[in-house]
Design a protein around this motif. Structure first.
Motif, PDB file in Angstrom:
ATOM      1  N   SER A  17       3.188 -45.590  46.263  1.00  0.00           N
ATOM      2  CA  SER A  17       2.686 -46.090  44.987  1.00  0.00           C
ATOM      3  C   SER A  17       3.194 -47.486  44.667  1.00  0.00           C
ATOM      4  O   SER A  17       2.747 -48.099  43.704  1.00  0.00           O
ATOM      5  CB  SER A  17       3.091 -45.127  43.857  1.00  0.00           C
ATOM      6  OG  SER A  17       4.504 -44.977  43.805  1.00  0.00           O
TER       7      SER A  17
ATOM      8  N   GLN B 297       1.886 -50.366  49.265  1.00  0.00           N
ATOM      9  CA  GLN B 297       0.589 -49.717  49.361  1.00  0.00           C
ATOM     10  C   GLN B 297      -0.498 -50.662  49.862  1.00  0.00           C
ATOM     11  O   GLN B 297      -1.372 -50.275  50.637  1.00  0.00           O
ATOM     12  CB  GLN B 297       0.168 -49.146  47.999  1.00  0.00           C
ATOM     13  CG  GLN B 297      -1.137 -48.351  48.052  1.00  0.00           C
ATOM     14  CD  GLN B 297      -1.948 -48.440  46.778  1.00  0.00           C
ATOM     15  OE1 GLN B 297      -1.874 -49.407  46.035  1.00  0.00           O
ATOM     16  NE2 GLN B 297      -2.737 -47.409  46.526  1.00  0.00           N
TER      17      GLN B 297
ATOM     18  N   SER C  14      -4.831 -51.574  42.127  1.00  0.00           N
ATOM     19  CA  SER C  14      -4.605 -50.482  43.069  1.00  0.00           C
ATOM     20  C   SER C  14      -5.557 -50.656  44.248  1.00  0.00           C
ATOM     21  O   SER C  14      -6.683 -51.141  44.086  1.00  0.00           O
ATOM     22  CB  SER C  14      -4.855 -49.135  42.385  1.00  0.00           C
ATOM     23  OG  SER C  14      -4.597 -48.070  43.269  1.00  0.00           O
TER      24      SER C  14
ATOM     25  N   SER D 237      -7.708 -49.391  47.751  1.00  0.00           N
ATOM     26  CA  SER D 237      -8.451 -48.292  48.347  1.00  0.00           C
ATOM     27  C   SER D 237      -9.385 -48.871  49.405  1.00  0.00           C
ATOM     28  O   SER D 237      -9.405 -50.081  49.628  1.00  0.00           O
ATOM     29  CB  SER D 237      -9.242 -47.533  47.268  1.00  0.00           C
ATOM     30  OG  SER D 237     -10.006 -48.442  46.483  1.00  0.00           O
TER      31      SER D 237
ATOM     32  N   SER E 170      -9.357 -43.251  48.538  1.00  0.00           N
ATOM     33  CA  SER E 170      -8.452 -43.888  47.577  1.00  0.00           C
ATOM     34  C   SER E 170      -7.021 -43.984  48.071  1.00  0.00           C
ATOM     35  O   SER E 170      -6.228 -44.746  47.519  1.00  0.00           O
ATOM     36  CB  SER E 170      -8.471 -43.105  46.256  1.00  0.00           C
ATOM     37  OG  SER E 170      -7.895 -41.817  46.441  1.00  0.00           O
TER      38      SER E 170
ATOM     39  N   GLN F 112      -4.928 -41.630  47.690  1.00  0.00           N
ATOM     40  CA  GLN F 112      -4.135 -40.717  46.893  1.00  0.00           C
ATOM     41  C   GLN F 112      -3.977 -39.374  47.606  1.00  0.00           C
ATOM     42  O   GLN F 112      -4.903 -38.887  48.250  1.00  0.00           O
ATOM     43  CB  GLN F 112      -4.788 -40.512  45.529  1.00  0.00           C
ATOM     44  CG  GLN F 112      -4.877 -41.781  44.698  1.00  0.00           C
ATOM     45  CD  GLN F 112      -5.568 -41.544  43.369  1.00  0.00           C
ATOM     46  OE1 GLN F 112      -5.809 -40.406  42.981  1.00  0.00           O
ATOM     47  NE2 GLN F 112      -5.891 -42.625  42.672  1.00  0.00           N
TER      48      GLN F 112
END
Length: 414
Positions: free
Chosen positions: A95, A99, A331, A333, A358, A360
């Motif tokens: 996170s 990333q 963020s 992706s 993503s 995640q």
């Protein structure tokens, strides 16, 4: 073993102060030490790091020799999901600031598995991304080697690993991190040699405690060389990472280095010599001069509301392969298509599928979207979640006005 890390910040307003005047470090025992099985022998044939190089690495990355990578960075490495699963192509991501690097490598892994393997052809299926552990390691080694080779102008590349022995004695103007001072450099003049060496030492990038992301980042800088990096940058950028809320995050120059092999600080095409007011700039701004294999799309609600959304140029929007890194509200992706002809045949852009990952941990399947660039004006809008609306806005930065159908979305409340 004890290592020193900077005190984490909790006040956003103190970030700039922290960057200029780092506070005293606190010592924590056994903070992410490197296991003995992940260090290499000094007799392996590498070149020990020099005091000048350690200082240069710190300055070009972090902005000074008193800054060190924090815990979040040091614990980051490249780890795949479960082999032979539906998302076996996917890396587990952190996170924090690492990333961005993990997701660029993720995009390159997808490109490799879909389009560059022997079995690859235009019109692959998602099953092409289902791989076992051996294929996972091979794909990662190939992608890391490709990235370093590109940064080294396709003539040489350098891989950095860690030994047990210290190569330098720090001075008063340098903060020891018990890691950079133990680097060994291995330089190769053939890409296949780089790939084989990384595969032979893949555990140095994929196992817990390896500092694998930092190792790759150091390898990238050494492959590009500090002197070339300084030539790449302009007056707006002096180093590749910056502090935000107590953590180092990637500047655009570092993302562009990963995407194109050159650390251009901006996302527009070419070089800009004029400012927004039409007057000549004292120092021209450097943009993209070449198209990469993987593209880049950007959207931010905060920037959109402030009217400052950067205009990503065609060099990044239209890569050689239909794979894009998406920076959405800071963020990262990945968005990709299965047909390379999407980038070469305008008829393919009428109605087509895109796939979204993503990064995640909660995403156990690959999201499928249908993009229609000729939507009907009478079609009623559909309510979306905040995350999915942001993704749609990101897609429209390339395909303006497109309608996105989430019928293939395997989830709840799109």
């Amino acid at each position: 073993m004890c290592v020193c890390v900077p005190q984490r910040l909790v006040d956003v307003g103190k970030v700039e102060e922290q960057e200029e005047h780092p506070p005293p470090c606190r010592t924590l025992p056994n903070l992410c030490p490197i296991p003995l099985n992940l260090v290499v022998s000094p007799d392996l044939g590498g070149t020990p790091v020099t005091p000048q190089l350690t200082e240069s690495l710190r300055k070009i990355l972090l902005g000074g020799t008193f800054h060190v990578f924090n815990y979040e960075w040091r614990k980051s490495f490249f780890q795949f999901r479960e082999p032979d699963s539906e998302v076996s192509y996917a890396l587990k991501t952190d996170s924090g600031g690492a990333q961005a690097i993990q997701m660029v490598i993720q995009a390159r892994i997808i490109k490799h598995l879909l389009f560059l393997r022997q079995s690859a052809s235009d019109g692959q299926t998602l099953h092409s991304l289902t791989v076992g552990q051996k294929e996972q390691n091979g794909a990662l080694a190939t992608v890391l080697a490709d990235s370093l080779w590109l940064a080294g102008q396709e003539s040489e590349a350098t891989v950095t690993l860690v030994t047990q022995e210290y190569s330098i004695t720090p001075h008063l103007d340098y903060k020891l991190d018990n890691f950079t001072e133990r680097l060994q450099l291995f330089t190769f003049n053939a890409k296949e040699d780089v790939e084989k060496f990384i595969l032979d030492h893949i555990q140095c990038f994929t196992e817990e405690g390896s500092h694998g992301v930092i190792l790759f980042l150091y390898s990238l800088i050494c492959s590009r060389t500090v002197n070339r990096l300084k030539e790449d940058l302009d007056s707006t950028t002096s180093h590749l990472l910056y502090l935000r809320v107590g953590n180092f995050v990637c500047r655009q120059a570092l993302l562009n280095l990963l995407l194109t092999g050159k650390a251009s600080p901006n996302v527009f095409n070419g070089t800009r010599s004029l400012g927004e007011d039409g007057h000549p700039l004292e120092h021209p701004l450097q943009g993209l001069l070449s198209r990469g294999d993987v593209g880049y799309l950007h959207w931010s609600r905060e920037q959109m509301e402030g009217g400052r959304l950067p205009q990503v140029g065609s060099m990044l929007k239209t890569p050689r392969y239909p794979v894009w890194i998406c920076c959405i509200n800071s963020s990262f992706s990945v968005l990709f298509g299965l047909k390379r002809s999407l980038l070469s045949d305008w008829r393919m852009e009428h109605r087509f599928h895109l796939f979204y990952f993503s990064g995640q941990s909660c995403q156990g399947t690959t999201t499928q979207l249908t993009v229609d660039t000729h939507p009907h004006h009478w079609e009623a809008p559909v309510r979306r979640s905040e995350e999915n609306r942001s993704l749609e806005m990101t897609i429209r930065t390339k395909w303006d006005g497109a309608a996105i159908d989430w019928t293939g979305y395997r989830g709840v409340n799109p």
